[in-house]
Design an enzyme around this catalytic site. Structure first.
Site, PDB file in Angstrom:
ATOM      1  N   CYS A  83      -5.073   6.946   7.215  1.00 41.55           N
ATOM      2  CA  CYS A  83      -4.093   5.894   7.456  1.00 41.55           C
ATOM      3  C   CYS A  83      -3.050   6.360   8.487  1.00 41.55           C
ATOM      4  CB  CYS A  83      -3.395   5.544   6.141  1.00 41.55           C
ATOM      5  SG  CYS A  83      -3.034   3.822   6.015  1.00 41.55           S
TER       6      CYS A  83
ATOM      7  N   CYS B 184      -7.074  -3.913  14.480  1.00 38.29           N
ATOM      8  CA  CYS B 184      -5.803  -3.337  14.018  1.00 38.29           C
ATOM      9  C   CYS B 184      -4.692  -3.648  14.991  1.00 38.29           C
ATOM     10  CB  CYS B 184      -5.922  -1.813  13.918  1.00 38.29           C
ATOM     11  SG  CYS B 184      -6.584  -1.305  12.368  1.00 38.29           S
TER      12      CYS B 184
HETATM   13  C1  FAD Z   1       2.117   1.426   5.794  1.00 39.16           C
HETATM   14  C2  FAD Z   1       0.691   0.981   5.932  1.00 39.16           C
HETATM   15  C3  FAD Z   1       0.349   0.149   6.999  1.00 39.16           C
HETATM   16  C4  FAD Z   1      -0.965  -0.272   7.140  1.00 39.16           C
HETATM   17  N1  FAD Z   1      -1.266  -1.099   8.179  1.00 39.16           N
HETATM   18  C5  FAD Z   1      -2.516  -1.548   8.314  1.00 39.16           C
HETATM   19  C6  FAD Z   1      -2.838  -2.439   9.367  1.00 39.16           C
HETATM   20  O1  FAD Z   1      -1.997  -2.778  10.205  1.00 39.16           O
HETATM   21  N2  FAD Z   1      -4.114  -2.904   9.464  1.00 39.16           N
HETATM   22  C7  FAD Z   1      -5.073  -2.530   8.552  1.00 39.16           C
HETATM   23  O2  FAD Z   1      -6.218  -2.993   8.676  1.00 39.16           O
HETATM   24  N3  FAD Z   1      -4.795  -1.698   7.537  1.00 39.16           N
HETATM   25  C8  FAD Z   1      -3.554  -1.195   7.396  1.00 39.16           C
HETATM   26  N4  FAD Z   1      -3.264  -0.346   6.373  1.00 39.16           N
HETATM   27  C9  FAD Z   1      -4.337   0.023   5.431  1.00 39.16           C
HETATM   28  C10 FAD Z   1      -4.498  -1.052   4.340  1.00 39.16           C
HETATM   29  O3  FAD Z   1      -3.270  -1.251   3.689  1.00 39.16           O
HETATM   30  C11 FAD Z   1      -5.594  -0.608   3.373  1.00 39.16           C
HETATM   31  O4  FAD Z   1      -6.804  -0.530   4.077  1.00 39.16           O
HETATM   32  C12 FAD Z   1      -5.752  -1.602   2.218  1.00 39.16           C
HETATM   33  O5  FAD Z   1      -4.567  -1.715   1.486  1.00 39.16           O
HETATM   34  C13 FAD Z   1      -6.901  -1.146   1.322  1.00 39.16           C
HETATM   35  O6  FAD Z   1      -7.100  -2.113   0.337  1.00 39.16           O
HETATM   36  P1  FAD Z   1      -7.691  -1.753  -1.105  1.00 39.16           P
HETATM   37  O7  FAD Z   1      -7.844  -3.057  -1.808  1.00 39.16           O
HETATM   38  O8  FAD Z   1      -8.855  -0.865  -0.958  1.00 39.16           O
HETATM   39  O9  FAD Z   1      -6.582  -0.839  -1.820  1.00 39.16           O
HETATM   40  P2  FAD Z   1      -5.037  -1.086  -2.097  1.00 39.16           P
HETATM   41  O10 FAD Z   1      -4.458  -2.067  -1.141  1.00 39.16           O
HETATM   42  O11 FAD Z   1      -4.404   0.243  -2.168  1.00 39.16           O
HETATM   43  O12 FAD Z   1      -5.003  -1.755  -3.540  1.00 39.16           O
HETATM   44  C14 FAD Z   1      -5.367  -1.092  -4.709  1.00 39.16           C
HETATM   45  C15 FAD Z   1      -5.300  -2.068  -5.861  1.00 39.16           C
HETATM   46  O13 FAD Z   1      -5.728  -1.402  -7.048  1.00 39.16           O
HETATM   47  C16 FAD Z   1      -4.768  -1.572  -8.069  1.00 39.16           C
HETATM   48  N5  FAD Z   1      -4.850  -0.381  -8.921  1.00 39.16           N
HETATM   49  C17 FAD Z   1      -4.504   0.891  -8.650  1.00 39.16           C
HETATM   50  N6  FAD Z   1      -4.758   1.678  -9.705  1.00 39.16           N
HETATM   51  C18 FAD Z   1      -5.272   0.890 -10.674  1.00 39.16           C
HETATM   52  C19 FAD Z   1      -5.717   1.104 -11.991  1.00 39.16           C
HETATM   53  N7  FAD Z   1      -5.695   2.308 -12.575  1.00 39.16           N
HETATM   54  N8  FAD Z   1      -6.184   0.049 -12.697  1.00 39.16           N
HETATM   55  C20 FAD Z   1      -6.217  -1.206 -12.149  1.00 39.16           C
HETATM   56  N9  FAD Z   1      -5.782  -1.449 -10.901  1.00 39.16           N
HETATM   57  C21 FAD Z   1      -5.336  -0.425 -10.178  1.00 39.16           C
HETATM   58  C22 FAD Z   1      -3.448  -1.739  -7.340  1.00 39.16           C
HETATM   59  O14 FAD Z   1      -2.486  -2.378  -8.160  1.00 39.16           O
HETATM   60  C23 FAD Z   1      -3.895  -2.608  -6.156  1.00 39.16           C
HETATM   61  O15 FAD Z   1      -3.999  -3.959  -6.555  1.00 39.16           O
HETATM   62  C24 FAD Z   1      -1.954   0.129   6.217  1.00 39.16           C
HETATM   63  C25 FAD Z   1      -1.613   0.972   5.166  1.00 39.16           C
HETATM   64  C26 FAD Z   1      -0.313   1.414   5.033  1.00 39.16           C
HETATM   65  C27 FAD Z   1       0.031   2.336   3.902  1.00 39.16           C
END
Ligand code: FAD
Length: 401
Positions: free
Chosen positions: A159, A346
């Protein structure tokens, strides 16, 4: 009726749940279990810190959106997966499943670099809403008594695009506060060159991002690990020591504890190994999508970096998993989407300008199409994208691009 449990309610979890329900209708009971009862548009957390966005502008409650589409929502954290009995154990009980889709994102491993992290350390983070709220509070205190700042990523972090966004936005926030000339902004990164991003860079990306860093007079420290950190100094692996009054560093990611507590589910770091259908490589009724998935860095670096897993990639993985679960239930043809073939879109924001990246195969070094476009419209683009994405997700319109 088939029971599908989706763990996680963010980019990957929302897409998996809505797509499964849309494809399977009354053939399936979809249950989402999420530790947070909100969807948070994580890419906008960089704007929460200087106060350019509020919580209500970048989040919405999950339960009503799921309820409207006939999806059951359980606000709880999964604690362990028991594949032998097809059970997910949570803090408050257990959920049986026929298929499980793990979309639980990262565990932020601040312990890998002692002294980092907002809880028990000295550095801030914008990787989730509670951390960004602490970072905002600290930023307000900092502005009353400013000094030099350090922003970036520690060794092993993925990230990395977000680290650049943090540095550029904080430099711009200092301009708006009228104190930019009093503050030196340092950017520290394990990458061997600017905009390597943990994947060997993107054609034209290094030049575009370097221009932004130079224009904002950000001092870049490349190819470094953080060796030590005290309340006012960071020691880097190249021997440099930087004094700071405010620091924000992206930590390395691991898989969540629940996966690490479940033998046979994750790899050594708690990420889930999957095939091209986003099906677990060993357990055929468990799927995974998003940051929870294991992904090797396509371009290992001298100081370790992690491979990026973007929001767009997370959605494609979830869509593919949902499609293939539906295809199995309906006994239709399966459709693979290799992770190395997923494209990336992105927007790297710099507060009042930015850079747009479009890459057809993010995880491969041989690409057929790459677009890198810098300019103020890219900042406007990110803002518009936030609005569009919130509308799309709140209404369950995950079939839209
Ligand atoms: C500051 C920042 C800026 C970013 N900017 C970009 C961008 O501009 N463009 C881009 O494409 N990507 C960007 N990203 C990356 C993007 O945010 C991630 O790719 C995305 O959030 C991944 O999604 P996910 O659903 O895999 O996980 P996450 O978004 O991390 O979600 C995880 C989920 O699991 C849940 N969870 C966690 N633990 C448990 C548990 N034990 N039991 C049940 N639920 C649980 C959480 O509550 C949440 O709902 C950025 C990331 C950051 C940190």
């Amino acid at each position: 009726m088939h029971k599908v449990v989706v763990a996680g309610g963010s980019f990957a979890g929302l897409t998996a749940a809505f797509d499964l329900k849309r494809r399977l209708g009354s053939d399936v009971e979809v249950t989402v279990i999420s530790k947070s009862d909100q969807f948070v548009f994580i890419p906008s957390l960089i704007w929460l810190v200087p106060g350019w966005r509020t919580e209500s502008q970048i989040s919405f409650p999950l339960a009503p959106s799921f309820q409207k589409k006939g999806i059951r929502f359980v606000h709880d954290a999964i604690a362990r997966i028991e594949p032998e009995r097809n059970l997910v154990h949570t803090t408050n009980g257990a959920e049986p499943y026929d298929y499980l889709v793990v979309c639980t994102g990262p565990y932020l491993n601040f312990a890998a670099v002692p002294g980092t992290g907002p809880e028990g350390g000295y550095t801030q983070s914008v990787c989730n809403l509670p951390h960004a709220q602490i970072a905002r509070r600290r930023w307000q205190e900092y502005l009353r008594d400013p000094g030099d700042i350090v922003v970036g990523a520690t060794q092993g972090a993925s990230c990395l695009g977000a680290a650049y966004e943090m540095a550029l936005n904080q430099a711009y926030a200092l301009v708006r506060a009228g104190i930019r000339d009093k503050v030196q902004v340092h950017f520290v990164t394990p990458e061997p060159y600017v905009a390597h991003f943990g994947l060997g860079g993107i054609e034209g990306g290094e030049a575009a991002v370097t221009r932004l860093l130079e224009k904002n007079q950000i001092q870049v420290h490349l190819n470094v690990a953080v060796d030590g950190i005290t309340p006012d100094k960071i020691r880097l692996s190249n021997g440099e020591e930087i004094g700071y009054r405010y620091a924000a560093l992206i930590p390395p990611f691991m898989g969540i504890e629940a996966v690490r507590n479940s033998p046979g589910i994750g790899d050594a770091k708690g990420f889930i190994p999957v095939n091209d259908y986003y099906q677990h490589s060993q357990i055929d009724n468990i799927y995974a999508a998003g940051i929870a998935v294991a992904l090797a860095s396509p371009d290992p670096t001298p100081v370790p970096t992690g491979a990026p897993k973007t929001a767009y990639m997370s959605e494609i993985m979830a869509r593919t998993a949902a499609h293939n679960i539906a295809a199995r239930i309906h006994k239709e043809k399966l459709s693979p989407v290799p992770i190395v073939d997923i494209q990336a879109l992105c927007l790297l924001d710099a507060g009042n300008t930015g850079v747009f990246f479009m890459v057809d195969r993010l995880q491969r070094k041989t690409r057929r199409r790459t677009i890198v476009m810098p300019g103020p419209m890219m900042h406007v683009g990110k803002f518009m994208f936030e609005k569009y994405f919130m509308w799309k997700s709140r209404g369950g319109r995950t079939y839209l691009p």
